[in-house]
Design an enzyme around this catalytic site. Structure first.
Site, PDB file in Angstrom:
ATOM      1  N   VAL A  13       0.837  -1.210   0.000  1.00  0.00           N
ATOM      2  CA  VAL A  13       0.000   0.000   0.000  1.00  0.00           C
ATOM      3  C   VAL A  13       0.866   1.253   0.000  1.00  0.00           C
ATOM      4  O   VAL A  13       0.544   2.238  -0.670  1.00  0.00           O
ATOM      5  CB  VAL A  13      -0.958  -0.011   1.200  1.00  0.00           C
ATOM      6  CG1 VAL A  13      -1.809   1.261   1.229  1.00  0.00           C
ATOM      7  CG2 VAL A  13      -1.852  -1.240   1.150  1.00  0.00           C
ATOM      8  N   LYS A 202     -13.514  -4.546  11.210  1.00  0.00           N
ATOM      9  CA  LYS A 202     -14.118  -3.613  10.254  1.00  0.00           C
ATOM     10  C   LYS A 202     -15.557  -3.265  10.624  1.00  0.00           C
ATOM     11  O   LYS A 202     -15.964  -2.095  10.515  1.00  0.00           O
ATOM     12  CB  LYS A 202     -14.035  -4.216   8.844  1.00  0.00           C
ATOM     13  CG  LYS A 202     -12.604  -4.323   8.340  1.00  0.00           C
ATOM     14  CD  LYS A 202     -12.505  -5.114   7.053  1.00  0.00           C
ATOM     15  CE  LYS A 202     -11.065  -5.202   6.565  1.00  0.00           C
ATOM     16  NZ  LYS A 202     -10.923  -6.060   5.366  1.00  0.00           N
TER      17      LYS A 202
END
Length: 433
Positions: A13, A202
């Site tokens: 990332v 999440k």
């Protein structure tokens, strides 16, 4: 005026983030005002996909978060420590923070947000849930006028890939997991994904945003996909269902300010919007008033999608700093202000449908006995089907109507304890949406 970004971590990332920040052509004009100031790495000598000036690289990550020239710290190292400590030190030094770290936010979000609000800086985390799917900002801003009643998501690409392949190939879990690891879709240690821990992190974040209260991560019921078999997937198909690992947060009926927050494999009707989300893709279905239903769909991980979300947060901060200055009050739509914890209902109070598969001796009265056990505990059966035979044992599949989890579990104990039918075994139990 240039705004300097310090990257903590330069893996997949981090590399994607740097690539966007350096390739500004035909992107948002604000990128012209952003430059990479420092990059924290594990090794200075490791070959990299993007060539950076060696004077930008350092193995001393703390020097980045305290560097007076850095405006925004981007945390991409993952895990709990040293990520938490570095974020807190960045905040103490007056830095805004962008992170993709769902684990640290889910567990330490209250501490981090309290520190950020006190210091007058932002923590933005669009990349922490759903990869490149915009879901954090919509919950904070676009859907802010709604009373959210439920969020249902497929938020882990690894488990969705595994379940998709099991469905399409008729393969068992272990074989598909090995394939996923070989393709790079699953980690060498897949525990966080296949046991539902990643999805629980999440949904904790999404629930806190949607319902305006902090979520105790440890209170979330979490069940993974290891127990899902090829037989269950096959029977689900015959009954008109698809099995998905769902992360669910919803208001509890008749209990004000109490939420159900849970992660588990679920039989979804094939007509449900999430039933067609396959492979490594993610999707989040938000239900509220007055909007009704809205679904966010896209790639849930990977260099490009996640970096896209990271840079979107960097741009949001730079846009505010450029237009309003560094010493302005925090925008309440971007900051986090909730203080109290939401009450989480215990799983035994959850009302849902169930699928159960039994193996038993092929003798008269078995189905009637199952019906009696369920009826004693107020479990209404929608369907009872004898599918076939496995190792000379009859396979019986039961689907219930809505029932409180406590009652259903008591009925199962009644089935287990019935001595005259000691050949009965419970092969699998899954919830039905």
């Amino acid at each position: 005026m240039a705004f300097k970004v310090g990257l903590l971590g330069f893996g997949t990332v981090g590399t994607g983030t740097a690539a966007i920040l350096r390739d500004r052509d035909r992107r948002n004009p604000l990128l012209q005002d952003i430059e990479i100031g420092r990059v924290g790495v594990k090794s200075l000598d490791k070959p990299r996909a993007i060539a950076l000036d060696t004077d930008l690289l350092t193995t001393d990550l703390e020097s980045i978060v305290t560097d007076p020239d850095i405006d925004i710290v981007v945390e991409l190292i993952g895990g709990l420590e040293p990520a938490r400590s570095l974020i807190l030190k960045a905040i103490a030094a007056g830095k805004h923070v962008v992170t993709a770290n769902k684990a640290v936010i889910a567990r330490y979000g209250d501490e981090l947000y309290a520190a950020a609000n006190k210091a007058g800086v932002y923590i933005l985390l669009e990349a922490s849930v759903g990869g490149g799917i915009p879901i954090i900002k919509p919950l904070k801003e676009s859907l802010g006028a709604n009373r959210i009643s439920q969020i249902t998501g497929i938020v882990n690409g690894t488990t969705n890939y595994i379940l998709t392949q099991m469905t399409e190939e008729g393969a068992d879990f272990d074989a598909v997991l090995t394939e996923a690891q070989q393709l790079g879709y699953a980690e060498a240690d897949p525990t966080a994904d296949v046991d539902g821990l990643d999805a629980a992190d999440k949904i904790a974040i999404l629930a806190s945003l949607a319902f305006g209260g902090r979520i105790d991560r440890e209170a979330i019921y979490c069940e993974g996909i290891r127990q899902v078999s090829a037989e269950d997937i096959s029977y689900a198909e015959k009954l008109g269902f698809t099995i998905k690992l769902l992360a669910i947060a919803q208001k509890t009926e008749n209990r004000e300010n109490t939420l159900q927050v849970r992660v588990h494999p679920t039989l979804l009707p094939n007509a449900h919007p999430l039933a067609s989300i396959n492979g490594v893709y993610n999707a989040v279905l938000v239900e509220g008033e007055p909007i009704g239903q809205v679904m966010f769909f896209g790639p849930g991980a990977g260099e490009g999608p996640t970096a896209s979300a990271v840079v979107s947060d960097i741009l949001a901060i730079v846009g505010i700093l450029k237009s309003a200055g560094k010493n302005t009050a925090l925008n309440p739509l971007l900051s986090c202000s909730h203080q109290d914890y939401s009450a989480i209902a215990p799983m035994e109070e959850v009302v849902t449908r169930f699928y159960a598969r039994f193996l038993c001796g092929d003798r008269p009265g078995v189905i009637g006995h199952l019906g009696t056990c369920f009826g004693k505990h107020e479990v209404s059966l929608e369907s009872v089907v004898q599918i076939g035979f496995q190792d000379k044992l009859a396979e019986i599949v039961v689907v219930t109507h809505d029932v409180q989890e406590k009652n259903f579990r008591q009925a199962l104990e009644e089935v287990r304890s019935f001595s005259a039918l000691d050949s009965i075994s419970i092969a699998s139990v899954l919830r039905v949406f």
